[in-house]
Scaffold this active site. Structure first.
Site, mmCIF file in Angstrom:
data_model
loop_
_atom_site.group_PDB
_atom_site.id
_atom_site.type_symbol
_atom_site.label_atom_id
_atom_site.label_comp_id
_atom_site.label_asym_id
_atom_site.label_seq_id
_atom_site.Cartn_x
_atom_site.Cartn_y
_atom_site.Cartn_z
ATOM 1 N N ASN A 1 0.860 -1.181 0.000
ATOM 2 C CA ASN A 1 0.000 0.000 0.000
ATOM 3 C C ASN A 1 0.898 1.233 0.000
ATOM 4 O OD1 ASN A 1 -1.778 -2.077 0.727
ATOM 5 N ND2 ASN A 1 -2.982 -0.720 2.012
ATOM 6 N N ARG A 2 0.339 2.370 -0.391
ATOM 7 C CA ARG A 2 1.053 3.634 -0.265
ATOM 8 C C ARG A 2 1.083 4.035 1.204
ATOM 9 N NH1 ARG A 2 1.363 6.438 -5.125
ATOM 10 N NH2 ARG A 2 -0.181 5.779 -6.666
#
Ligand code: C5P
Length: 225
Positions: free
Chosen positions: A30-31
């Site tokens: 994920n970011r």
């Protein structure tokens, strides 16, 4: 030294992404810059707590007075969190990957020339927050984060119940990448609890961290050990 608001308390924090390997050179993630979680760890240490910070792969210095454990995958993060119990409060800020590959390849996956992509088979990762929510050593105060792009507080309220958390800190990450919360220094959050919603708009991440830790200290002081 002088008594600080969290003296004698153990605060457990997760931060950053997890990396789930596909092969030796690729991963699912994920970011997450880890900035908000690291700022919370720093604020908790300043408030006198013993702080365990379980960090995914990020490029950030360890805040002063914080014990850091580096992990790569969700399963490693789960194990490090359980090993760090008991805790007075746990603040799960990490953007944990929901899925990992069913089995990571030991060798780099090559294009086979057919034009068809290599199949990826995914399995669900453990939910660390939900696991703590029903754990035999559940922290006194259990706090989750929720990055949402729509119906931010509705989703946060649903998440409180689903994960067995006391508070969900919801942030709206609907802005375009680069112009948004992710990787940036500011944040707007809504603290969703059984008592209602408190909104803190457009504050630097370290101010969000300091306020959250003040609220944690206040909540713990109202409860017996
Ligand atoms: O369901 P969602 O991923 O939006 O929930 C976010 C919250 O749950 C965050 O506090 C995050 O750290 C936590 N979480 C977790 N383990 C997972 C997925 C999310 O601890 N596998």
């Amino acid at each position: 030294g002088p008594e600080l608001p969290l003296t004698g308390r153990h605060i457990l924090i997760t931060a950053g992404p997890t990396h789930e390997p596909i092969d030796p050179v690729r991963y699912i993630a994920n970011r997450s810059s880890g900035k908000q979680g690291f700022a919370i760890a720093a604020a908790a240490a300043r408030a006198g707590a013993r702080v365990t910070l379980v960090a995914g792969p990020v490029n950030l210095p360890t805040p002063q007075g914080v014990e850091r454990m580096n992990v790569e995958t969700a399963r490693e993060m789960m194990a490090a969190v359980e090993a760090a119990l008991p805790a007075d409060a746990a603040i799960m800020v990490a953007a944990v990957a929901d899925w990992r590959t069913a089995d990571a390849s030991g060798q780099k996956i090559k294009k086979d020339g057919s034009g068809k992509p290599a199949p990826l088979s995914l399995v669900e990762n453990p939910d660390i927050l939900a696991t703590l929510g029903k754990h035999g050593q559940r922290p006194t105060l259990l706090i989750g984060f929720a990055a949402e792009t729509e119906k931010v507080t509705d989703h946060a309220r649903a998440k409180l119940a689903k994960k067995g958390a006391d508070w969900i800190v919801a942030n709206d990450v609907s802005g375009a990448p680069g112009a948004s919360v992710m990787g940036g220094d500011a944040n707007s959050v809504h603290i969703v609890t059984a008592d209602g919603i408190e909104s803190w708009e457009n504050l630097p991440k370290d101010v969000v961290a300091t306020r959250l830790i003040e609220k944690v200290a206040h909540a713990l002081s109202a409860r017996p050990d």
